[in-house]
Design a protein around this motif. Structure first.
Motif, PDB file in Angstrom:
ATOM      1  N   THR A 193      45.810  36.737  56.101  1.00  0.00           N
ATOM      2  CA  THR A 193      44.665  36.336  55.271  1.00  0.00           C
ATOM      3  C   THR A 193      43.339  36.679  55.942  1.00  0.00           C
ATOM      4  N   ILE A 194      43.234  36.412  57.246  1.00  0.00           N
ATOM      5  CA  ILE A 194      41.991  36.712  57.959  1.00  0.00           C
ATOM      6  C   ILE A 194      41.701  38.209  57.915  1.00  0.00           C
ATOM      7  N   ASP A 195      42.724  39.031  58.127  1.00  0.00           N
ATOM      8  CA  ASP A 195      42.496  40.475  58.111  1.00  0.00           C
ATOM      9  C   ASP A 195      42.077  40.951  56.729  1.00  0.00           C
ATOM     10  N   LEU A 196      42.681  40.382  55.675  1.00  0.00           N
ATOM     11  CA  LEU A 196      42.315  40.776  54.322  1.00  0.00           C
ATOM     12  C   LEU A 196      40.881  40.351  54.007  1.00  0.00           C
ATOM     13  N   PHE A 197      40.488  39.143  54.446  1.00  0.00           N
ATOM     14  CA  PHE A 197      39.095  38.724  54.302  1.00  0.00           C
ATOM     15  C   PHE A 197      38.176  39.709  55.020  1.00  0.00           C
ATOM     16  N   GLN A 198      38.587  40.152  56.196  1.00  0.00           N
ATOM     17  CA  GLN A 198      37.794  41.104  56.975  1.00  0.00           C
ATOM     18  C   GLN A 198      37.619  42.410  56.199  1.00  0.00           C
TER      19      GLN A 198
ATOM     20  N   LYS B  10      34.849  37.954  62.317  1.00  0.00           N
ATOM     21  CA  LYS B  10      35.418  38.749  63.396  1.00  0.00           C
ATOM     22  C   LYS B  10      36.929  38.663  63.397  1.00  0.00           C
ATOM     23  N   ARG B  11      37.583  39.790  63.718  1.00  0.00           N
ATOM     24  CA  ARG B  11      39.031  39.805  63.846  1.00  0.00           C
ATOM     25  C   ARG B  11      39.416  39.038  65.102  1.00  0.00           C
ATOM     26  N   LEU B  12      40.574  38.388  65.068  1.00  0.00           N
ATOM     27  CA  LEU B  12      41.041  37.643  66.229  1.00  0.00           C
ATOM     28  C   LEU B  12      41.224  38.570  67.418  1.00  0.00           C
ATOM     29  N   ASP B  13      40.946  38.062  68.614  1.00  0.00           N
ATOM     30  CA  ASP B  13      41.203  38.871  69.817  1.00  0.00           C
ATOM     31  C   ASP B  13      41.903  38.015  70.855  1.00  0.00           C
TER      32      ASP B  13
ATOM     33  N   GLU C  79      42.919  49.195  75.372  1.00  0.00           N
ATOM     34  CA  GLU C  79      43.479  48.451  76.502  1.00  0.00           C
ATOM     35  C   GLU C  79      43.554  46.952  76.213  1.00  0.00           C
ATOM     36  N   ASN C  80      42.676  46.446  75.363  1.00  0.00           N
ATOM     37  CA  ASN C  80      42.695  45.028  75.031  1.00  0.00           C
ATOM     38  C   ASN C  80      44.008  44.649  74.360  1.00  0.00           C
ATOM     39  N   LEU C  81      44.470  45.485  73.431  1.00  0.00           N
ATOM     40  CA  LEU C  81      45.749  45.222  72.764  1.00  0.00           C
ATOM     41  C   LEU C  81      46.888  45.204  73.779  1.00  0.00           C
ATOM     42  N   LEU C  82      46.900  46.180  74.668  1.00  0.00           N
ATOM     43  CA  LEU C  82      47.980  46.272  75.647  1.00  0.00           C
ATOM     44  C   LEU C  82      47.920  45.117  76.644  1.00  0.00           C
ATOM     45  N   ASN C  83      46.726  44.709  77.037  1.00  0.00           N
ATOM     46  CA  ASN C  83      46.600  43.574  77.951  1.00  0.00           C
ATOM     47  C   ASN C  83      47.142  42.298  77.314  1.00  0.00           C
ATOM     48  N   ARG C  84      46.866  42.107  76.028  1.00  0.00           N
ATOM     49  CA  ARG C  84      47.368  40.925  75.329  1.00  0.00           C
ATOM     50  C   ARG C  84      48.896  40.961  75.238  1.00  0.00           C
ATOM     51  N   GLY C  85      49.442  42.150  74.944  1.00  0.00           N
ATOM     52  CA  GLY C  85      50.894  42.282  74.905  1.00  0.00           C
ATOM     53  C   GLY C  85      51.520  42.030  76.262  1.00  0.00           C
ATOM     54  N   GLU C  86      50.877  42.547  77.302  1.00  0.00           N
ATOM     55  CA  GLU C  86      51.375  42.347  78.665  1.00  0.00           C
ATOM     56  C   GLU C  86      51.446  40.867  79.018  1.00  0.00           C
ATOM     57  N   LEU C  87      50.409  40.118  78.665  1.00  0.00           N
ATOM     58  CA  LEU C  87      50.370  38.689  78.975  1.00  0.00           C
ATOM     59  C   LEU C  87      51.404  37.908  78.176  1.00  0.00           C
ATOM     60  N   LEU C  88      51.581  38.262  76.913  1.00  0.00           N
ATOM     61  CA  LEU C  88      52.571  37.561  76.093  1.00  0.00           C
ATOM     62  C   LEU C  88      53.982  37.828  76.601  1.00  0.00           C
TER      63      LEU C  88
ATOM     64  N   HIS D 238      48.218  51.101  64.376  1.00  0.00           N
ATOM     65  CA  HIS D 238      48.280  49.954  65.294  1.00  0.00           C
ATOM     66  C   HIS D 238      48.172  48.609  64.573  1.00  0.00           C
ATOM     67  N   GLY D 239      48.122  48.628  63.243  1.00  0.00           N
ATOM     68  CA  GLY D 239      47.961  47.383  62.497  1.00  0.00           C
ATOM     69  C   GLY D 239      49.078  46.395  62.743  1.00  0.00           C
ATOM     70  N   ASN D 240      50.305  46.885  62.860  1.00  0.00           N
ATOM     71  CA  ASN D 240      51.414  45.959  63.060  1.00  0.00           C
ATOM     72  C   ASN D 240      51.379  45.318  64.443  1.00  0.00           C
ATOM     73  N   LEU D 241      50.978  46.085  65.448  1.00  0.00           N
ATOM     74  CA  LEU D 241      50.833  45.515  66.787  1.00  0.00           C
ATOM     75  C   LEU D 241      49.742  44.458  66.785  1.00  0.00           C
ATOM     76  N   GLU D 242      48.590  44.771  66.166  1.00  0.00           N
ATOM     77  CA  GLU D 242      47.506  43.791  66.073  1.00  0.00           C
ATOM     78  C   GLU D 242      48.013  42.510  65.417  1.00  0.00           C
ATOM     79  N   HIS D 243      48.733  42.662  64.314  1.00  0.00           N
ATOM     80  CA  HIS D 243      49.226  41.507  63.555  1.00  0.00           C
ATOM     81  C   HIS D 243      50.200  40.672  64.395  1.00  0.00           C
ATOM     82  N   CYS D 244      51.152  41.307  65.055  1.00  0.00           N
ATOM     83  CA  CYS D 244      52.138  40.569  65.850  1.00  0.00           C
ATOM     84  C   CYS D 244      51.476  39.820  66.996  1.00  0.00           C
TER      85      CYS D 244
END
Length: 323
Positions: free
Chosen positions: A286-291, A320-323, A111-120, A160-166
């Protein structure tokens, strides 16, 4: 006992917050008489799915995942949680509904991913909201965008990696643009959401969900030109008040790339929105690859065939991955 809802109340449901647009999850029909069928369907709009049913002539099949609206019958009845309606009707022409509110948990459970998409999506101007919807009104394209990886073996190479990235690119881009009034926020946010959107169609995923390969279109055309084509088609099919300069800025931000060879046919970023998107794209990856390569106890990171020199970490805890 079934609860009878007067027709006048059914007509006011949408004004009272009842959604007007739903995602079709399932639909089943059985014959109950000559030329008469009973149909049961499950439809979704956040926060929950509801079951509806109706009787009548058999209707043409509606693609599962499509967006639909309810046509009310004379006497809607709430019968043990199932709503009696007139029928479901597919919505073929894009509307201005927040599509992130129509994503079922089978597509995205976070739901966190969807909430962020909804707000954007909510930060876009009305015309840009409609453009986003026109591009993703096709249910399979939208599902691929939400569920696909952002790479095969590099950053965000997971479901869901592409959604996270976008979403991350949009967040970083907005932070970078916070201190300037020289950008068009709708162009910036939509470019962030769309810049890798076609990767959902560029790759194909086997049933085990682990191994990705190239689709024919992805191999021969590539995700940037695929997205460019989607934008062109949506703009041509659905007139709007988006200015010519905004259209150019959006498309330039999609195809421009920092440090790209001049003979490639793709330009270097020459608009501030494109510069910011290019920078945010690199930071997110870069951050995700470091992760992914973080060691358990700090120090030298794990090796990766795309990393020439190993990463070093100053903390024992993985970043931590960006949220």
């Amino acid at each position: 006992m079934a609860q009878v809802i007067p027709l006048r109340s059914a007509q006011k449901l949408e004004n009272e917050g009842f959604p007007s647009t739903f995602r079709l999850l399932s639909m089943y029909s059985k014959k109950i008489g000559e030329c008469c069928f009973q149909t049961i369907a499950s439809i979704f709009h956040a926060p929950s799915a509801i079951t509806v049913h109706w009787s009548g002539p058999q209707l043409p099949k509606i693609m599962i995942g499509s967006l639909v609206k309810i046509e009310w019958g004379d006497w809607p009845i709430n019968d043990d949680g199932s709503l009696t309606i007139g029928q479901l009707v597919p919505i073929c022409i894009p509307e201005r509904v927040n599509l992130f509110l129509t994503v079922p948990c089978a597509w995205v459970a976070d739901e966190n991913l969807l909430n962020r998409g909804e707000l954007l999506w909510g930060r876009l101007s009305a015309d840009f909201q409609f453009l986003f919807n026109a591009i993703f009104w096709d249910p399979k394209r939208f599902e691929n965008y939400l569920t696909g990886p952002s790479s095969r073996s590099h950053h965000h190479n997971r479901r869901h990696g592409n959604l996270e990235h976008c979403l991350e690119v949009a967040k970083i881009a907005l932070a970078l643009a916070d201190n300037t009034d020289l950008i068009d926020e709708s162009v910036l946010v939509l470019a962030a959401l769309l810049h890798d959107a076609a990767k959902g169609d560029e790759y194909w995923i086997k049933k085990d969900g682990q191994h990705q390969g190239w689709s024919t279109e992805g191999s021969l055309i590539g995700h940037r030109l695929m997205v460019y084509g989607w934008i062109e088609c949506a703009l041509a099919s659905h007139p709007s008040n988006i200015t010519q300069l905004q259209k150019i800025a959006l498309k330039h931000s999609i195809i421009a790339s920092e440090g790209i060879a001049s003979w490639s046919g793709f330009p270097e970023p020459r608009m501030l929105e494109a510069k910011i998107i290019s920078a945010a794209d690199r930071v997110s990856g870069t951050i995700d690859l470091f992760q992914q390569l973080a060691p358990d106890n700090g120090g030298i990171g794990r090796t990766h065939r795309h990393v020439k020199f190993p990463f070093y970490y100053s903390t024992q805890k993985p970043p931590k991955r960006l949220d």
